[in-house]
Design a protein around this motif. Structure first.
Motif, PDB file in Angstrom:
ATOM      1  N   ALA A   1      -0.167   3.736 -35.816  1.00  0.00           N
ATOM      2  CA  ALA A   1      -1.309   4.464 -35.324  1.00  0.00           C
ATOM      3  C   ALA A   1      -0.642   6.044 -35.231  1.00  0.00           C
ATOM      4  N   ILE A   2       0.387   6.209 -34.563  1.00  0.00           N
ATOM      5  CA  ILE A   2       0.736   7.728 -34.239  1.00  0.00           C
ATOM      6  C   ILE A   2       1.015   8.392 -35.553  1.00  0.00           C
ATOM      7  N   GLY A   3       1.657   7.591 -36.594  1.00  0.00           N
ATOM      8  CA  GLY A   3       2.079   8.372 -37.733  1.00  0.00           C
ATOM      9  C   GLY A   3       0.930   8.730 -38.605  1.00  0.00           C
ATOM     10  N   LEU A   4      -0.112   7.793 -38.455  1.00  0.00           N
ATOM     11  CA  LEU A   4      -1.411   8.183 -39.215  1.00  0.00           C
ATOM     12  C   LEU A   4      -2.002   9.158 -38.521  1.00  0.00           C
ATOM     13  N   MET A   5      -2.142   9.285 -37.221  1.00  0.00           N
ATOM     14  CA  MET A   5      -2.698  10.379 -36.648  1.00  0.00           C
ATOM     15  C   MET A   5      -1.882  11.827 -36.796  1.00  0.00           C
ATOM     16  N   ILE A   6      -0.780  11.866 -37.009  1.00  0.00           N
ATOM     17  CA  ILE A   6       0.023  13.134 -37.478  1.00  0.00           C
ATOM     18  C   ILE A   6      -0.128  13.369 -38.824  1.00  0.00           C
ATOM     19  N   GLY A   7      -0.264  12.412 -39.791  1.00  0.00           N
ATOM     20  CA  GLY A   7      -0.203  12.654 -41.077  1.00  0.00           C
ATOM     21  C   GLY A   7      -1.601  13.135 -41.420  1.00  0.00           C
ATOM     22  N   ASN A   8      -2.551  12.675 -40.772  1.00  0.00           N
ATOM     23  CA  ASN A   8      -3.985  13.166 -41.081  1.00  0.00           C
ATOM     24  C   ASN A   8      -4.370  14.287 -40.200  1.00  0.00           C
ATOM     25  N   ALA A   9      -3.422  14.984 -39.564  1.00  0.00           N
ATOM     26  CA  ALA A   9      -3.907  15.890 -38.606  1.00  0.00           C
ATOM     27  C   ALA A   9      -3.983  17.255 -39.684  1.00  0.00           C
ATOM     28  N   LEU A  10      -4.757  18.296 -39.113  1.00  0.00           N
ATOM     29  CA  LEU A  10      -4.614  19.644 -39.786  1.00  0.00           C
ATOM     30  C   LEU A  10      -3.624  20.380 -39.213  1.00  0.00           C
ATOM     31  N   PRO A  11      -2.648  20.933 -39.839  1.00  0.00           N
ATOM     32  CA  PRO A  11      -1.659  21.823 -39.221  1.00  0.00           C
ATOM     33  C   PRO A  11      -2.330  23.150 -38.669  1.00  0.00           C
ATOM     34  N   PRO A  12      -1.813  23.066 -37.318  1.00  0.00           N
ATOM     35  CA  PRO A  12      -2.541  24.191 -36.324  1.00  0.00           C
ATOM     36  C   PRO A  12      -2.290  25.563 -36.816  1.00  0.00           C
ATOM     37  N   PRO A  13      -1.059  25.955 -37.360  1.00  0.00           N
ATOM     38  CA  PRO A  13      -0.660  27.259 -37.719  1.00  0.00           C
ATOM     39  C   PRO A  13      -1.592  27.573 -38.992  1.00  0.00           C
ATOM     40  N   PHE A  14      -2.044  26.624 -40.023  1.00  0.00           N
ATOM     41  CA  PHE A  14      -2.849  27.061 -41.239  1.00  0.00           C
ATOM     42  C   PHE A  14      -4.123  27.096 -40.580  1.00  0.00           C
ATOM     43  N   ILE A  15      -4.741  26.489 -39.657  1.00  0.00           N
ATOM     44  CA  ILE A  15      -6.100  26.718 -39.157  1.00  0.00           C
ATOM     45  C   ILE A  15      -6.238  27.930 -38.198  1.00  0.00           C
ATOM     46  N   ALA A  16      -5.183  28.164 -37.515  1.00  0.00           N
ATOM     47  CA  ALA A  16      -5.209  29.347 -36.631  1.00  0.00           C
ATOM     48  C   ALA A  16      -4.995  30.765 -37.722  1.00  0.00           C
ATOM     49  N   ALA A  17      -4.398  30.552 -38.846  1.00  0.00           N
ATOM     50  CA  ALA A  17      -4.446  31.810 -39.539  1.00  0.00           C
ATOM     51  C   ALA A  17      -5.857  32.204 -40.046  1.00  0.00           C
TER      52      ALA A  17
END
Length: 376
Positions: free
Chosen positions: A334-350
């Motif tokens: 479950a944690i691997g799924l959350m991390i793998g599906n997450a949007l990378p914060p630095p990419f979003i922040a830029a």
């Protein structure tokens, strides 16, 4: 920019350089929030995230661990009234500065579209229409949509763009590599920025890439850490442990071992050559997926140690800060799924900073100047 700087940049850093007129809080709502990567990126860019929507229970719990002040709607977005969200957050149509989200993209994934179909039958893909439904009601000043590259070829994406154009939004869409925006990972993503108050532009690329070495240099051994996520144990057979130990350090692959040392399943396939491969210290990592803790799912072996990367290391390679919380009782899958599906914060922040800049500039324009800018 170092990995630590890319990870730890905060809204305080940004506000310290902003003029008084630029210090006003800009509101954002995160649709399909997952465990909170998008929200974290928006906050780093200086947005005040007032609400989020997520259907998965474990992702909801993780989101609330890290974003307790955000009003989270733990439900199916198809059953949520956008006017109710506006009312709950004290906003009127047209007030919201940014509506952002990544409709679940499994139906658009590369493996699902290998046959070059441009219209994939999957109920999750219809959530793009719900994103548009929220736009139509909320009338946000700007929009950010992130997804897999295959979405660009789907007819529903074309229809969505046409609808947004009819609503008065100007748009820019590109397929970009997150590694060019402070993420220590090779990850191609489609991103669309839209605005009805200024002409949107993508963020400029970072001057250099962050390597695996930079991202993981402050991470100690799992056996000595107090970080429960980092210390989650591996369970491998003796034969697999011996195979991993033979793979050359720093970028080696199972193909370096010769045909006689390949697993039987690998001998039957010419594809997926990255499985049981090691990451390289001085390069970005491969794309972090939900299988990032399993060497049979990709090039997820540590560059030097005879193990896969830990889930904490995977989160760091996604651009999450070291102190981002995950409940280990949810389990590795479950944690691997959350991390793998997450949007990378630095990419979003830029890219959120690029929208923020346009919003603040538009805020200082006269109505005539603003209309001239969006018309260009």
């Amino acid at each position: 920019m170092t990995a630590q700087e890319a990870t730890q940049m905060s809204t305080k850093d940004m506000s310290s350089t902003a003029s008084p007129s630029q210090a006003r809080a800009l509101t954002a709502i995160d649709l399909f929030s997952g465990c909170g990567g998008l929200s974290h990126g928006l906050k780093r860019a200086g947005f005040h995230v007032v609400a989020a929507v997520e259907i998965d229970g474990k992702a909801q719990a993780t989101y609330e661990l890290n974003h307790p002040a955000v009003r989270l709607y733990p439900k199916d977005i198809r059953k949520l009234d956008p006017m109710q969200v506006l009312s709950d957050t004290g906003l009127q149509p047209g007030d919201l500065d940014l509506l952002a989200g990544c409709p679940p993209c499994q139906g658009f994934s590369r493996l699902r579209t290998r046959n070059q179909q441009t219209f994939v039958k999957d109920d999750r893909n219809n959530l793009v229409a719900d994103f548009v439904r929220f736009v139509k009601v909320m009338k946000p000043k700007t929009i950010m949509l992130e997804n897999v590259p295959a979405l660009a070829k789907d007819g529903r994406f074309t229809r969505m763009r046409n609808q947004l154009g009819a609503f008065g939004y100007g748009m820019v869409t590109h397929i970009l590599d997150a590694a060019d925006y402070g993420v220590p990972q090779r990850r191609k993503r489609l991103i669309m920025l839209a605005s009805r108050v200024h002409r949107p532009e993508m963020a400029a690329k970072a001057g250099s890439r962050i390597t695996v070495r930079q991202a993981l240099k402050h991470v100690g051994a799992p056996s000595t850490t107090k970080d429960k996520l980092h210390a989650m144990p591996e369970r491998r057979s003796q034969a697999i442990r011996e195979l991993i130990a033979l793979i050359p350090k720093n970028g080696g692959s199972r193909t370096d071992l010769g045909a006689d040392r390949q697993l039987a399943c690998h001998k039957r396939s010419n594809g997926f050559r990255d499985v049981y491969g090691r990451m390289a210290w001085d390069d970005v990592s491969p794309t972090i997926t939900s299988g990032c803790h399993n060497p049979s799912k990709g090039r997820f072996l540590h560059p030097s140690y005879n193990r896969t990367i830990t889930l904490r290391e995977a989160a760091l390679l996604q651009g999450f800060p070291r102190d981002y919380k995950f409940d280990i009782s949810h389990g590795k899958e479950a944690i691997g799924l959350m991390i793998g599906n997450a949007l990378p914060p630095p990419f979003i922040a830029a890219h959120a900073r690029a929208l923020r800049k346009g919003l603040l500039e538009a805020h200082t324009m006269t109505p005539a100047e603003s209309s001239m800018t969006t018309a260009r």
